[in-house]
Design a protein around this motif. Structure first.
Motif, PDB file in Angstrom:
ATOM      1  N   LYS A  56       0.830  -1.216   0.000  1.00  0.00           N
ATOM      2  CA  LYS A  56       0.000   0.000   0.000  1.00  0.00           C
ATOM      3  C   LYS A  56       0.861   1.261   0.000  1.00  0.00           C
ATOM      4  N   ASN A  57       2.072   1.139  -0.503  1.00  0.00           N
ATOM      5  CA  ASN A  57       2.984   2.274  -0.605  1.00  0.00           C
ATOM      6  C   ASN A  57       3.746   2.185  -1.920  1.00  0.00           C
ATOM      7  N   PRO A  58       4.131   3.319  -2.508  1.00  0.00           N
ATOM      8  CA  PRO A  58       4.933   3.225  -3.735  1.00  0.00           C
ATOM      9  C   PRO A  58       6.253   2.508  -3.453  1.00  0.00           C
ATOM     10  N   VAL A  59       6.695   1.729  -4.403  1.00  0.00           N
ATOM     11  CA  VAL A  59       7.985   1.046  -4.243  1.00  0.00           C
ATOM     12  C   VAL A  59       9.096   1.992  -4.675  1.00  0.00           C
ATOM     13  N   LEU A  60      10.174   2.020  -3.915  1.00  0.00           N
ATOM     14  CA  LEU A  60      11.271   2.932  -4.217  1.00  0.00           C
ATOM     15  C   LEU A  60      12.412   2.180  -4.882  1.00  0.00           C
ATOM     16  N   GLN A  61      12.984   2.816  -5.914  1.00  0.00           N
ATOM     17  CA  GLN A  61      14.091   2.148  -6.613  1.00  0.00           C
ATOM     18  C   GLN A  61      15.285   3.057  -6.799  1.00  0.00           C
ATOM     19  N   ASP A  62      14.989   4.300  -7.223  1.00  0.00           N
ATOM     20  CA  ASP A  62      16.086   5.217  -7.563  1.00  0.00           C
ATOM     21  C   ASP A  62      16.147   6.360  -6.578  1.00  0.00           C
ATOM     22  N   THR A  63      17.326   6.908  -6.426  1.00  0.00           N
ATOM     23  CA  THR A  63      17.469   8.085  -5.566  1.00  0.00           C
ATOM     24  C   THR A  63      16.680   9.239  -6.177  1.00  0.00           C
ATOM     25  N   ILE A  64      16.746   9.358  -7.515  1.00  0.00           N
ATOM     26  CA  ILE A  64      15.968  10.401  -8.185  1.00  0.00           C
ATOM     27  C   ILE A  64      14.594   9.825  -8.518  1.00  0.00           C
ATOM     28  N   ALA A  65      13.543  10.382  -7.921  1.00  0.00           N
ATOM     29  CA  ALA A  65      12.198   9.852  -8.153  1.00  0.00           C
ATOM     30  C   ALA A  65      11.654  10.326  -9.495  1.00  0.00           C
ATOM     31  N   SER A  66      11.949  11.581  -9.844  1.00  0.00           N
ATOM     32  CA  SER A  66      11.472  12.086 -11.129  1.00  0.00           C
ATOM     33  C   SER A  66      12.525  13.018 -11.714  1.00  0.00           C
ATOM     34  N   ARG A  67      12.996  12.680 -12.895  1.00  0.00           N
ATOM     35  CA  ARG A  67      14.048  13.500 -13.508  1.00  0.00           C
ATOM     36  C   ARG A  67      13.466  14.827 -13.990  1.00  0.00           C
ATOM     37  N   THR A  68      12.182  14.846 -14.323  1.00  0.00           N
ATOM     38  CA  THR A  68      11.611  16.110 -14.818  1.00  0.00           C
ATOM     39  C   THR A  68      11.402  17.095 -13.671  1.00  0.00           C
ATOM     40  N   SER A  69      10.861  16.614 -12.547  1.00  0.00           N
ATOM     41  CA  SER A  69      10.594  17.560 -11.452  1.00  0.00           C
ATOM     42  C   SER A  69      11.781  17.686 -10.496  1.00  0.00           C
ATOM     43  N   GLY A  70      12.753  16.757 -10.587  1.00  0.00           N
ATOM     44  CA  GLY A  70      13.899  16.793  -9.661  1.00  0.00           C
ATOM     45  C   GLY A  70      13.554  16.211  -8.300  1.00  0.00           C
ATOM     46  N   GLU A  71      12.368  15.616  -8.197  1.00  0.00           N
ATOM     47  CA  GLU A  71      11.952  15.010  -6.923  1.00  0.00           C
ATOM     48  C   GLU A  71      12.857  13.813  -6.611  1.00  0.00           C
ATOM     49  N   TRP A  72      13.222  13.680  -5.343  1.00  0.00           N
ATOM     50  CA  TRP A  72      14.134  12.568  -5.005  1.00  0.00           C
ATOM     51  C   TRP A  72      13.683  11.843  -3.758  1.00  0.00           C
ATOM     52  N   ASN A  73      14.114  10.599  -3.656  1.00  0.00           N
ATOM     53  CA  ASN A  73      13.792   9.782  -2.487  1.00  0.00           C
ATOM     54  C   ASN A  73      14.873   9.985  -1.446  1.00  0.00           C
ATOM     55  N   ASN A  74      14.447  10.449  -0.262  1.00  0.00           N
ATOM     56  CA  ASN A  74      15.425  10.816   0.751  1.00  0.00           C
ATOM     57  C   ASN A  74      15.851   9.582   1.555  1.00  0.00           C
ATOM     58  N   MET A  98      27.379  -4.082   1.107  1.00  0.00           N
ATOM     59  CA  MET A  98      27.057  -3.658   2.479  1.00  0.00           C
ATOM     60  C   MET A  98      28.271  -3.818   3.387  1.00  0.00           C
ATOM     61  N   ALA A  99      28.990  -4.922   3.209  1.00  0.00           N
ATOM     62  CA  ALA A  99      30.139  -5.201   4.082  1.00  0.00           C
ATOM     63  C   ALA A  99      31.254  -4.190   3.866  1.00  0.00           C
ATOM     64  N   ASN A 100      31.231  -3.536   2.684  1.00  0.00           N
ATOM     65  CA  ASN A 100      32.325  -2.616   2.364  1.00  0.00           C
ATOM     66  C   ASN A 100      31.891  -1.157   2.267  1.00  0.00           C
ATOM     67  N   GLY A 101      30.671  -0.895   2.688  1.00  0.00           N
ATOM     68  CA  GLY A 101      30.209   0.496   2.714  1.00  0.00           C
ATOM     69  C   GLY A 101      29.975   1.092   1.344  1.00  0.00           C
ATOM     70  N   GLN A 102      29.812   0.258   0.322  1.00  0.00           N
ATOM     71  CA  GLN A 102      29.556   0.817  -1.010  1.00  0.00           C
ATOM     72  C   GLN A 102      28.128   1.321  -1.097  1.00  0.00           C
ATOM     73  N   CYS A 103      27.929   2.257  -1.991  1.00  0.00           N
ATOM     74  CA  CYS A 103      26.662   2.971  -1.967  1.00  0.00           C
ATOM     75  C   CYS A 103      26.271   3.408  -3.374  1.00  0.00           C
ATOM     76  N   ASP A 104      25.909   2.464  -4.238  1.00  0.00           N
ATOM     77  CA  ASP A 104      25.573   2.863  -5.603  1.00  0.00           C
ATOM     78  C   ASP A 104      24.095   2.651  -5.944  1.00  0.00           C
ATOM     79  N   ASN A 105      23.254   2.542  -4.939  1.00  0.00           N
ATOM     80  CA  ASN A 105      21.813   2.543  -5.203  1.00  0.00           C
ATOM     81  C   ASN A 105      21.062   2.995  -3.953  1.00  0.00           C
ATOM     82  N   LEU A 106      19.761   3.172  -4.092  1.00  0.00           N
ATOM     83  CA  LEU A 106      18.961   3.720  -2.982  1.00  0.00           C
ATOM     84  C   LEU A 106      18.927   2.755  -1.793  1.00  0.00           C
ATOM     85  N   LEU A 107      18.894   1.447  -2.097  1.00  0.00           N
ATOM     86  CA  LEU A 107      18.841   0.459  -1.007  1.00  0.00           C
ATOM     87  C   LEU A 107      20.090   0.585  -0.119  1.00  0.00           C
TER      88      LEU A 107
END
Ligand code: CTP
Length: 399
Positions: A56-74, A98-107
């Protein structure tokens, strides 16, 4: 029980992703608020629409939610919002990041921002699961204080049979319930724990040791910490990491372990002696390497101090003392004798006769015997689960 609890489900690329639809449904049914974050690979296995509908909630995938509006997932807000973050299924790739602190996606960004308990349910093929790289990454995640759920055994998507299956949704639900109802029943207590083997030097390169891995004692230390205790872990040579927050003192020989125990014992409320301390050490430690000769070599051994016994003789009425016993015959009778001779409040009996129990395994099968002679037998379980049983018994007795 989960009414109003805020749970993030992080889904990564594994066929087990389809089972998260069922878990989401179970959580929502119990009243939890669920937000789902998926990696791009996860969307190959299950659609965001399915999970958005069920959660019952939108699923989040990208840090940028909308490229047109610039909306982002915090990701920071998400990380702070959650009461619990479950990554399931956790692929080898995400585990490594996760074990190495890498950070290339929203998860991953949300994971790094999370302050809540983190739970990880690995899922992969059996050779991947037992690969040393994956094993050491999982150990690292455990050392961060995260709960890594052992993969289950059974048929795998590849057709192979073995360990690697993600735990079933019902089991994950149980783990979530357990984690969110975790009592802080050891808050304000100082717990002293000994763990691992000891190495008794023969000369500068050789020692007498034993097969203890340290896993059982370290699992108790991590569990005590998560229940709010201040934990002092006195650990013989072991490659197993302990959770951040455990005060760990690494020692080598029985003598050094005894010195450390003497220093901290009087300040502890509970002392748990899980170490496999050598009963004997070489009477002389050669200062130079002993050279090979044709004749037989005799090394004279002298007894070490029984550290547990010393604690039993020096404990105050308010202190709670737990010993371990490893027996091969007349187990219960011998363990009961040890309770009396070492003035224990509780003894944890391991038997080498039980398959899957003991030094080399990640599992253990124990019987707990109290000073009132009451006996509780447990099934074969992970050492983490055994640690929970032991501390449940301690907390119940001192309450
Ligand atoms: N122990 C200890 N110091 C020693 C030997 C053992 O503190 N020098 C503790 C262990 O940490 C464990 C308990 O004693 O909690 C039982 O160890 P175990 O080897 O089973 O028993 P022992 O008393 O040494 O007797 P035995 O080997 O004859 O069974």
């Amino acid at each position: 029980m989960l009414q109003g609890k805020k749970i993030i489900l992080g889904i990564t690329g594994s066929i087990a992703a389809y089972k998260i639809a069922h878990l989401t449904r179970l959580l929502v049914k119990e009243g939890a608020e669920v937000r789902v974050i998926m990696t791009a690979a996860a969307t190959d296995f299950i659609t965001p629409l399915t999970l958005a509908t069920l959660s019952k909630n939108p699923v989040l995938q990208d840090t940028i939610a909308s490229r047109t509006s610039g909306e982002w997932n915090n990701h920071v807000e998400l990380g702070l919002w959650a009461d619990l973050f479950l990554i399931a299924p956790a692929s080898a790739n995400t585990i490594a990041k996760m074990a190495n602190g890498q950070c290339d996606n929203l998860l991953l960004a949300s994971y790094l921002s999370a302050r809540c308990p983190v739970m990880i349910a690995p899922a992969m093929d059996l050779d991947m699961y037992v690969h040393p790289a994956v094993k050491s990454n999982l150990d690292r995640l455990r050392s961060f204080g995260h709960l890594v759920l052992d993969a289950a055994k059974g048929e795998l998507a590849s057709g192979l049979n073995g360990q690697g299956r993600m735990q079933e949704p019902e089991d994950l639900l149980n783990e979530i319930r357990k984690a969110l109802s975790k009592k802080k029943d050891l808050a304000g207590k100082t717990v002293l724990i000994t763990a691992g083997p000891t190495h008794e030097a023969i000369d500068p390169v050789r020692f007498i040791g034993n097969n203890s891995s340290g896993k059982m004692g370290i699992a108790i230390a991590d569990e005590a910490l998560s229940r709010g205790a201040k934990v002092i872990l006195i650990c013989g040579p072991s490659s197993v990491k302990s959770a951040e927050g455990v005060m760990r003192i690494d020692v080598t020989g029985a003598d050094e372990m005894f010195k450390a125990v003497k220093k901290y014992f009087s300040g502890s409320h509970i002392a748990i002696h899980a170490a496999a301390v050598a009963d004997y050490r070489p009477a002389q430690r050669a200062s130079q390497k002993i050279k090979k000769k044709d004749a037989a070599l005799t090394i004279e051994l002298e007894p070490t101090t029984d550290i547990l016994k010393w604690c039993g003789e020096h404990k105050s009425k308010k202190q709670f003392l737990v010993g371990f016993a490893l027996e091969t015959e007349n187990e219960i009778e011998n363990a009961r004798k040890k309770i009396r001779s070492k003035h224990l409040d509780l003894i944890v009996l391991n038997s080498l006769n039980d398959k899957g129990a003991g030094f080399a395994y990640d599992t253990n099968k124990v019987t707990l015997i109290g000073s009132n002679n009451k006996l509780a037998r447990f099934e074969l379980k992970s050492k983490q689960a055994v640690a929970t049983d032991i501390l449940d018994a301690v907390a119940k007795t001192i309450a």
